[in-house]
Design an enzyme around this catalytic site. Structure first.
Site, PDB file in Angstrom:
ATOM      1  N   ASP A 281      52.320   6.694  59.697  1.00 49.30           N
ATOM      2  CA  ASP A 281      53.654   6.762  59.108  1.00 49.30           C
ATOM      3  C   ASP A 281      54.667   6.597  60.250  1.00 49.30           C
ATOM      4  OD1 ASP A 281      55.741   6.935  57.367  1.00 49.30           O
ATOM      5  OD2 ASP A 281      55.125   8.807  56.432  1.00 49.30           O
TER       6      ASP A 281
HETATM    7  C1  BGC Z   1      57.918   7.459  55.025  1.00 52.45           C
HETATM    8  C2  BGC Z   1      56.988   6.421  54.455  1.00 52.45           C
HETATM    9  C3  BGC Z   1      57.587   5.042  54.580  1.00 52.45           C
HETATM   10  C4  BGC Z   1      57.931   4.787  56.032  1.00 52.45           C
HETATM   11  C5  BGC Z   1      58.513   3.411  56.279  1.00 52.45           C
HETATM   12  C6  BGC Z   1      58.409   7.082  56.392  1.00 52.45           C
HETATM   13  O1  BGC Z   1      59.387   7.938  56.851  1.00 52.45           O
HETATM   14  O2  BGC Z   1      57.271   8.705  55.054  1.00 52.45           O
HETATM   15  O3  BGC Z   1      56.709   6.730  53.128  1.00 52.45           O
HETATM   16  O4  BGC Z   1      56.708   4.085  54.087  1.00 52.45           O
HETATM   17  O5  BGC Z   1      58.858   5.756  56.454  1.00 52.45           O
HETATM   18  O6  BGC Z   1      59.778   3.275  55.771  1.00 52.45           O
END
Ligand code: BGC
Length: 771
Positions: A281
């Site tokens: 993530d």
């Molecule tokens: C979130 C994810 C997301 C990623 C990219 C993160 O902060 O937890 O769900 O896909 O950002 O935007």
């Protein structure tokens, strides 16, 4: 003969897939033999030039890094022309011309926004959900993208957690069938088809178990709880063929998911046989430093060794792995493995044959926000609404007379789409006011805003971080309420459109108090005091506490955040063009003190008596244990009644399924759709089991007065649980079967599970456990 032909087709398919795999292996091996270690490590780097950044870091110097072969993929840009520009740098200017993979948070639609996932899950309609994902994939792929960061399949039992809006609620079975449907919708049959995108299942794993519903908080749970209640939807998505998976921010058994080898290798690769790509993530690799796992080089090595392939934004891999290789902290094999998985994903998407295969201006012009897509969004939204209350048939409304349309969300373009609508344009959405005008032209509307979404300055400021969603007025609360009350006084009925702003749920949007903000509660009380009938239309990204509302308001329609066609879909339901059929996928608590609250709870040794008199029971002194609205609940303009259950046999055994039959009748005055839900309870087991567990459901359309027989087939696989050896087992003994329109109001029957007679010396006919 038929069986023989099926076997031949299966064998041909297997042969074809093997040949495909061999071709891919050859291609990737040849390419990798030309790559330097810098280039291999470069492939592990996923960057974003901005857009939907959800952390404190944004990638720098992106163009140059692409040229140098130090980037494997990019997310956060859209538009065939823009994406093409970035792809051209990779394909034309980098030494080995390796194309980039382009991703985005396509969460509930791309340009045409569908209801937020929590709303979608309330349709309990996997065909509809697959179709919505298909449309999102077609739009996203026309817009330059090959990779969607969804479905989010995190089970959650705590509505304070803002991200419940992005998931499918609290139930592992419902969550699993939806997860699989979204993957099928995105990926179709073959990722080389340029109208598909690769799914990214997230957040692996257990992110929804954050303590106290507080975002990014610690998760701690037993292996049994993980396996039986939290992990099934990830597994279902993988079994449906998901090409990638995203590791979560939280820790599991004390080790952050991004560096957790048990999770990413033992479970995911070895037990579940996942062979796709694992991405972190947003900076979750680097965040292991704050978790207390060591410096950047230590945690990067830890993550690679754990089984992480791609590092989102933080560049831990990019900046440390080469040195770690020299120092023997990571192996060449580990780097090669990660690089191979990323190149394989690109190969599967057809990017080596045509790096520009999803950048098509013509398709974009034709497909994005097309009339057909909007129509599908409108129909889907109407099916996601849950009618929570409807006293004296207040709804549907007549298409005549005067309506006082009141509330800060009644004519509010900015808040129709909901959280995570990165590529959605709020200005292209339909407000409730416009929807009513479109659907009920003859209705006279008296509009008053009545209140700000919130007056609390901290809540306003934090909600508005990503863009203005709450615009407090300079008028006093009293003046706004007075205007609304005056409108109500002249109307036949009041439609109050209240609730949360779009980003009061979603990432980094936990709330400790999940009531409607006070400014709006005050407005609602004043409207109720006028004595006029009040219909409450709710916008919300989570279950709310609605005790007062339920006690005082005539009708409540939960619309979640419906997406682009919000107002039209709401008007369709308010005026009876569509009879609501949504069912809750998450329990609505009676009080905040009950949280976490979920239907598949354990009985305990001192079960709740519910009589208000008993001492020494598992209960509260001051409130009931019962939720306000249970899991599976949702009304219709008509009524459905359930006849008694009959079982094809009173005994079940491995290899001897049971058919559960009953008749459902539409006894009301409208045609409508019901979702019949089947739950079980295992009365005696080696590990305590919940009082109810959803195992099957079926949607049934019934014209008024019509009856239909509904049948479900149960096998011993449906009766399995996770035992202390962490195996899915079927335990013969007494079971209860429940069927109803929600998890509370059910008819029931007894079923006896018996041991199958041995069929061979190898043992019983029992199948292998599921996980
Ligand atoms: C979130 C994810 C997301 C990623 C990219 C993160 O902060 O937890 O769900 O896909 O950002 O935007």
């Amino acid at each position: 003969m038929k069986k023989f032909l099926t076997i031949v087709v299966v064998l041909l398919n297997v042969g074809f897939l093997r040949a495909q795999d061999a071709k891919m292996n050859d291609y990737v091996s040849k390419l990798m033999s030309q790559m330097t270690n810098d280039e291999k490590i470069g492939q592990l780097n996923l960057v974003t030039p901005g857009g939907a950044n959800t952390g404190s870091v944004v990638s720098k110097d992106v163009d140059n890094k692409i040229r140098q072969g130090r980037v494997g993929g990019l997310f956060g840009i859209t538009g065939p022309d823009k994406v093409r520009q970035a792809q051209e740098i990779a394909v034309k200017d980098s030494r080995l011309h390796i194309p980039l993979i382009f991703g985005l948070d396509v969460i509930h639609g791309h340009r045409t926004m569908f209801p937020i996932p929590l709303g979608l899950s309330c349709t309990w309609d996997t065909v509809l959900i697959e179709k919505a994902a298909r449309i999102a994939a077609r739009e996203a792929s026309a817009d330059g993208l090959a990779w969607a960061f969804s479905p989010m399949v995190d089970i959650a039992r705590d509505p304070r957690w803002g991200r419940v809006s992005e998931g499918s609620g609290e139930d592992p079975y419902l969550g699993s069938v939806i997860a699989a449907a979204v993957v099928r919708g995105y990926q179709g049959k073959d990722l080389r088809n340029t109208e598909t995108v690769m799914a990214c299942v997230k957040h692996f794993a257990l992110y929804g178990g954050a303590e106290a519903g507080r975002e990014y908080n610690t998760v701690d749970m037993s292996r049994i709880k993980m396996l039986q209640y939290y992990l099934p939807p990830y597994k279902a998505a993988i079994d449906a063929g998901a090409g990638s998976i995203m590791s979560s921010f939280n820790e599991i058994d004390g080790i952050p998911a991004t560096g957790n080898r048990w999770l990413l290798t033992d479970l995911l690769r070895n037990q579940w046989k996942f062979n796709g790509l694992v991405v972190s993530d947003y900076t979750s690799l680097n965040e292991m430093e704050a978790h207390g796992m060591g410096d950047l080089s230590t945690i990067s090595a830890l993550a690679l060794h754990a089984g992480l392939d791609m590092d989102m934004v933080g560049e831990g891999f990019l900046t440390t792995l080469k040195k770690s290789l020299q120092e023997g902290k990571v192996s060449q094999k580990e780097i090669d493995q990660a690089c191979r998985r990323i190149l394989e994903a690109k190969y599967k998407l057809g990017l080596f044959s045509d790096p520009y295969n999803r950048m098509n201006m013509e398709r974009a012009a034709k497909e994005l926000l097309s009339g057909d897509n909007r129509k599908a969004a409108r129909e889907t939204a109407a099916r996601s609404f849950v009618l929570l209350k409807n006293d004296n048939h207040l709804l549907p409304l007549k298409k005549s007379g005067t309506i006082a349309l009141v509330g800060p969300l009644a004519d509010n373009l900015r808040n129709m789409l909901g959280t995570w609508s990165v590529a959605g344009d709020p200005m292209k959405s339909v407000t409730v006011m416009s929807g009513i005008k479109n659907v009920a032209r003859d209705v006279h509307i008296l509009y008053a805003k009545g209140a700000n979404i919130a007056d609390d300055s901290m809540l306003v400021k934090r909600t508005n971080t990503l863009g203005i969603e709450i615009e407090p007025e300079s008028r006093t609360a009293e003046a706004m309420i007075a205007e609304a009350v005056a409108a109500a006084a002249q109307a036949d009925v009041v439609v109050a459109v209240l609730g949360e702003a779009a980003d009061m749920s979603g990432e980094s949007s936990s709330r400790s108090d999940i009531r409607i903000p006070e400014s709006q509660e005050n407005l609602l009380k004043a409207l109720v005091n006028t004595g006029k009938p009040v219909v409450l239309v709710l916008f919300n990204g989570r279950p709310l506490i609605l005790k007062w509302e339920n006690d005082h308001v005539g009708a409540i329609l939960d619309a979640w955040f419906p997406g682009t066609e919000a107002g039209n879909a709401i008007a369709d339901v308010l005026f009876g063009q569509y009879n609501p059929s949504g069912k809750l996928s998450m329990t609505f608590p009676l009080s905040q003190g009950q949280i976490p609250i979920y239907y598949n709870a354990k009985n305990t040794g001192r079960p709740y008596a519910g009589d208000g008199n008993s001492k020494f029971k598992s209960d509260y002194l001051d409130i009931s244990n019962d939720p306000l609205y249970p899991f599976g609940y949702g009304l219709s303009y008509t009524q459905f009644t359930y006849g008694p259950i009959t079982l094809s046999t009173p005994e079940i055994a491995a290899g001897r399924p049971v058919t559960v039959r009953l008749t459902v009748t539409n006894t009301g005055n409208y045609d409508g759709e019901e979702t019949a839900q089947l739950y079980i309870r295992d009365m005696v087991a080696t590990v305590t089991q919940p009082v109810k567990e959803l195992k099957k459901f079926q949607k049934v359309w019934l014209n008024k007065g019509e009856s239909k027989e509904v049948t479900f087939t149960l096998t011993t696989d449906d009766l399995k649980y996770v035992n202390s050896d962490l195996k899915w087992v079927y335990d013969p003994g007494a079971f209860k079967i429940f069927v109803g329109g929600n998890s509370r109001d059910v008819v029931q029957a007894d079923l006896m599970g018996i041991q199958a007679r041995k069929t061979s010396t190898k043992g019983t006919m029992e199948k292998m456990p599921r996980n």
